[in-house]
Design a protein around this motif. Structure first.
Motif, PDB file in Angstrom:
ATOM      1  N   LYS A   5       0.853  -1.200   0.000  1.00  0.00           N
ATOM      2  CA  LYS A   5       0.000   0.000   0.000  1.00  0.00           C
ATOM      3  C   LYS A   5       0.893   1.255   0.000  1.00  0.00           C
ATOM      4  N   HIS A  40      -8.582  -3.070  -6.158  1.00  0.00           N
ATOM      5  CA  HIS A  40      -8.544  -3.190  -4.698  1.00  0.00           C
ATOM      6  C   HIS A  40      -9.680  -2.353  -4.103  1.00  0.00           C
ATOM      7  N   GLU A  76     -11.255 -10.714  -1.204  1.00  0.00           N
ATOM      8  CA  GLU A  76     -10.928  -9.892  -0.042  1.00  0.00           C
ATOM      9  C   GLU A  76     -12.205  -9.249   0.506  1.00  0.00           C
ATOM     10  N   ILE A 107     -10.439  -6.600   5.829  1.00  0.00           N
ATOM     11  CA  ILE A 107      -9.183  -5.913   5.510  1.00  0.00           C
ATOM     12  C   ILE A 107      -8.778  -4.996   6.657  1.00  0.00           C
ATOM     13  N   GLY A 108      -7.624  -5.286   7.220  1.00  0.00           N
ATOM     14  CA  GLY A 108      -7.067  -4.430   8.268  1.00  0.00           C
ATOM     15  C   GLY A 108      -7.840  -4.431   9.571  1.00  0.00           C
ATOM     16  N   SER A 124      -6.559  -9.476   6.589  1.00  0.00           N
ATOM     17  CA  SER A 124      -6.042  -9.806   7.924  1.00  0.00           C
ATOM     18  C   SER A 124      -5.322 -11.154   7.985  1.00  0.00           C
ATOM     19  N   GLY A 169      -1.686  -7.645   3.245  1.00  0.00           N
ATOM     20  CA  GLY A 169      -1.437  -6.218   3.419  1.00  0.00           C
ATOM     21  C   GLY A 169      -0.444  -5.970   4.531  1.00  0.00           C
ATOM     22  N   ALA A 170      -0.942  -5.587   5.693  1.00  0.00           N
ATOM     23  CA  ALA A 170      -0.084  -5.155   6.803  1.00  0.00           C
ATOM     24  C   ALA A 170       1.045  -6.147   7.106  1.00  0.00           C
TER      25      ALA A 170
END
Ligand code: PEP
Length: 250
Positions: free
Chosen positions: A12, A98, A168, A173-174, A209, A230-231
């Protein structure tokens, strides 16, 4: 049907020159010591890092991707980057559609479909994101919502090599929340079914996640061909740990 797995890291809008290069170098070291078998390992830094990270990863088992591309090859499109430009700097993959781009930049299914075509024309593999909101899931409409998203990109010319679908769910997400195994399997089966006979070859990954803790249970699901992360992709140890669940065959 054996499908080659794939693990994609979506950085990101994270990574300055020094931290981005360190992350890429750490990953390359790990991948050269224990070369990926049976899966593709991809990182997608922000555009500013495409070239410097390319110099670190090209020729190694780590592949380069980007997080978006424009539908046109060149022209008066301030702030945009074309698929051909991504190829120039060594990208082989591009994430498209996305949910953050759909939310923040108003990207529609029709636009995503054009971007997929542009990516394919340039020779990139498109990692196309689909997924429902919490509200849609709670209304019991997740499968039909995701089906509509996937159908809208079906007319794009694809092969099992140049298309990866990333399921997703937006609510995962997150957030640290992941769907149940049954929920993931159900949507992946629905997506696969839309491709008819070719479905057996289409790679469908899960994103939302994913952590070193959650990845093991998810990859055990037959329908899951890898991850969009992601993270957790911002930490080389954590990302590598996740990738190891795709190494070889279970
Ligand atoms: C994503 O946004 O693609 C994603 C999977 O994020 P996270 O892993 O941080 O939930």
């Amino acid at each position: 049907m054996h499908r080659r797995r794939i693990v994609v890291g979506n950085w990101k809008m994270n990574g300055r020159l020094t931290s981005g290069l360190t992350l890429a170098q750490d990953l390359v070291k790990k991948a050269e010591l224990n070369r990926p078998e049976g899966y593709d390992l991809v990182i997608c830094p922000p555009f500013t890092l495409s070239w410097p990270v390319s110099e670190v990863v090209v020729g190694t088992p780590v592949h380069l991707g980007a997080q978006d591309c424009h539908v046109d090859t060149h022209g008066a499109f301030t702030g945009d980057v074309s698929a051909a430009m991504l190829v120039d700097v060594g990208c082989r993959y591009v994430i498209l559609g996305h949910s953050e781009r759909r939310r923040d930049h108003g990207e529609t299914d029709a636009l995503v479909q054009k971007k997929i075509q542009a990516a394919h024309q340039a020779g990139l593999t498109a990692v196309v994101c689909v997924g429902e909101s919490r509200q849609v899931r709670d209304a019991g409409d997740a499968a039909s919502f995701v089906s509509a998203q996937v159908k809208s990109i079906m007319s794009a010319r694809f092969t099992p090599e140049n298309l990866v679908i990333a399921y997703e769910p937006i609510w995962a997400i997150g957030t640290g929340v992941t769907p149940s195994p049954d929920e993931i399997t159900d949507i992946h089966e629905t997506i696969r079914g839309l491709f008819g006979q070719a479905g057996a070859q289409v790679r469908i990954v899960y994103g939302g996640s994913v952590t070193p803790q959650s990845a093991e249970g998810i990859i055990r699901l037959d329908e899951v061909d890898g991850f969009l992360v992601g993270a957790a992709s911002l930490n080389s140890d954590g990302f590598w740990h996740i990738a190891q669940f795709c190494h070889g065959r279970w």
